[in-house]
Write an enzyme that holds these catalytic residues in place. Sequence first.
Site, short mmCIF file in Angstrom:
data_model
loop_
_atom_site.label_atom_id
_atom_site.label_comp_id
_atom_site.label_asym_id
_atom_site.label_seq_id
_atom_site.Cartn_x
_atom_site.Cartn_y
_atom_site.Cartn_z
CD GLU A 17 43.22 -31.63 78.66
OE1 GLU A 17 42.25 -31.31 79.36
OE2 GLU A 17 43.22 -31.55 77.41
CE1 TYR A 49 37.91 -43.56 79.48
CE2 TYR A 49 36.38 -42.79 77.81
CZ TYR A 49 36.85 -43.79 78.62
OH TYR A 49 36.27 -45.03 78.61
CG ASP A 109 33.27 -33.54 73.73
OD1 ASP A 109 32.25 -32.92 74.09
OD2 ASP A 109 34.40 -33.05 73.71
CE LYS A 168 29.29 -30.02 85.81
NZ LYS A 168 29.98 -30.18 84.51
#
Length: 302
Positions: A17, A49, A109, A168
């Site tokens: 990441e 993001y 978030d 999900k």
Amino acid sequence: MKLSEIFSENKVHFSFEFFPPKTEEASRALLETISKLSPIQPSFVSVTYGAGGSTNQLTQDLVIRLKKETPMNVVAHLTAVGVNRNDIRAQLERYAEAGITNVLALRGDPPKNNPSFTPAADGFAHAADMVAYIKKNFPQFGISVAGFPEGHPETPNRLLEMDYLKAKVDAGADCICTQLFFDNRDFYDFCERCEIAGIKVPIIAGIMPVTSLSGLRRMADLAQGARIPAKLLRAVLRAQSDEAVEKVGVHWSTQQVFDLYDHNVCGIHFYTLNHSKATLKIYETLGMSLGETWHVPNGNRG
Ligand SMILES: Cc1cc2nc3c(=O)[nH]c(=O)nc-3n(C[C@H](O)[C@H](O)[C@H](O)COP(=O)(O)OP(=O)(O)OC[C@H]3O[C@@H](n4cnc5c(N)ncnc54)[C@H](O)[C@@H]3O)c2cc1C
């Protein structure tokens, strides 16, 4: 290559990441990091993001640049914070045009100064809604979603959280990438609870080597719910310098990775914080062979 195709290959997949840098200098440093990590030949890399939607354009630009200038599979993080369906559609259209084939669909978030999440008008209240939207309107994308081995702070009910996770997957997620954890038992227990809930998609283990005390403090703030085992905390506090903390952190994560291997995990996702050293050390200690190094051209772009 779509995530489902990647994980159809039966091996331990490594992935990294990165976050989009905000300055030229940080941008150059990231490209250097990517070159150094390239011999590991990650199955994919993902680009975050920013919280509260703070890096929208930077995220898109970095995702597309990495896709254009490297051979890596790039997974773009998408969040529902402050965006509606049209905004998500526009991002997906741009990604599709650039040949991006995978996204990580997140609720996101909220910004620190406004911590309770309120969906935008015509936006998505939960990640599951975004997954369903992508699946229906952009079926060409592979979709990953977030999982929380130690629970998500907004849902203390540990049975309900599995229902939400299953929603999900039922909406179309191809795999789950977990929040970082320091005790593998939490991950194995999570995998078992997924199995009981009927969740059958690959579950990728999130690993973040501790490299400094300040980094550990930041991580405790950002990585919601992640527990720092007393044994690790004692070792970190005993260390006399950041260099020593890094040795402790790398050793701890290496032990985690060895153990994950022994448990036949399908994927290990490193939260690199845009650094290569710790991840490389862990990989080398595994005794894995390295591929060739390639370089991302160092232009003046993000
Ligand atoms: C691998 C990974 C990458 C991440 N990358 C980013 C990033 O790039 N940018 C960023 O801002 N954040 C990122 N995050 C953090 C994540 O966005 C936050 O933790 C967020 O609070 C939860 O996102 P989610 O996609 O899991 O949301 P959801 O699955 O929507 O869950 C959010 C909360 O709502 C609850 N919930 C879900 N469905 C329902 C329902 N139907 N009814 C009631 N409650 C429900 C869940 O249990 C949970 O408590 C990442 C997290 C992980 C694990």
